[in-house]
Design a protein around this motif. Structure first.
Motif, mmCIF file in Angstrom:
data_model
loop_
_atom_site.group_PDB
_atom_site.id
_atom_site.type_symbol
_atom_site.label_atom_id
_atom_site.label_comp_id
_atom_site.label_asym_id
_atom_site.label_seq_id
_atom_site.Cartn_x
_atom_site.Cartn_y
_atom_site.Cartn_z
ATOM 1 N N LEU A 149 87.323 2.686 32.286
ATOM 2 C CA LEU A 149 86.237 3.063 31.379
ATOM 3 C C LEU A 149 85.448 4.252 31.924
ATOM 4 C CD1 LEU A 149 84.962 -0.453 30.299
ATOM 5 C CD2 LEU A 149 86.085 1.239 28.839
ATOM 6 N N GLN A 150 85.316 4.328 33.230
ATOM 7 C CA GLN A 150 84.578 5.432 33.847
ATOM 8 C C GLN A 150 85.247 6.766 33.546
ATOM 9 O OE1 GLN A 150 84.154 5.069 38.100
ATOM 10 N NE2 GLN A 150 82.089 5.895 38.009
ATOM 11 N N ARG A 151 86.555 6.761 33.410
ATOM 12 C CA ARG A 151 87.289 7.991 33.088
ATOM 13 C C ARG A 151 86.963 8.491 31.681
ATOM 14 N NH1 ARG A 151 93.515 7.400 34.654
ATOM 15 N NH2 ARG A 151 93.448 9.579 35.292
ATOM 16 N N TYR A 152 86.758 7.552 30.758
ATOM 17 C CA TYR A 152 86.606 7.921 29.352
ATOM 18 C C TYR A 152 85.182 7.763 28.829
ATOM 19 C CZ TYR A 152 91.636 7.541 29.730
ATOM 20 O OH TYR A 152 92.932 7.690 30.135
ATOM 21 N N ILE A 153 84.424 6.874 29.435
ATOM 22 C CA ILE A 153 83.056 6.621 28.984
ATOM 23 C C ILE A 153 82.144 6.803 30.184
ATOM 24 C CG2 ILE A 153 81.480 4.952 27.951
ATOM 25 C CD1 ILE A 153 83.966 3.535 26.811
#
Length: 128
Positions: free
Chosen positions: A61-65
């Motif tokens: 999620l850190q990669r995308y959000i």
């Protein structure tokens, strides 16, 4: 708390379970059964999700959000563990002849957590 509830329920119901408990149903009938020790798989699944899946979700999620990735991953893990707890409870109720179909229970779970998601999103948006 959900994981602890899974473990407590497993410990409490263990003595009263038959030798075989259902893990799959088809049309309200048992299509697959396993040894009653499987009742402890439910809390184990929650523990594994919290230890292994949660950090993986956070990284993905850190990669995308870039914001709220911890909140979203916690929500997803809690929802998944709640479903596991519900299925554990359904198994116990089914074995004792109290309920027959799991779909209603899972629909209620989904409605509750969708409502919690909307409430959480509302609180985030209206935070001062």
């Amino acid at each position: 708390m959900i994981t602890a509830a899974c473990l407590i329920i497993a410990l409490l119901v263990w003595p009263g379970l038959p030798e075989k408990i259902p893990i799959q149903w088809n049309g309200g009938e048992i299509s697959s059964a396993v040894s009653r020790i499987f009742i402890f798989a439910y809390p184990l699944v929650c523990i594994v999700m919290r230890i292994l899946l949660r950090p993986y979700l956070q990284k993905k999620l850190q990669r995308y959000i870039w914001m709220y990735n911890d909140l979203i991953s916690d929500y997803l893990i809690n929802f998944s563990c709640f479903v596991v707890l519900s299925v554990e409870i359904f198994t116990v109720l089914y074995v004792h002849g109290i309920v027959k179909y799991v779909t209603t229970l899972l629909m209620v779970d989904s409605a509750v957590f969708f409502g919690l998601l909307l409430l959480g999103m509302y609180k985030l948006v209206n935070r001062k």
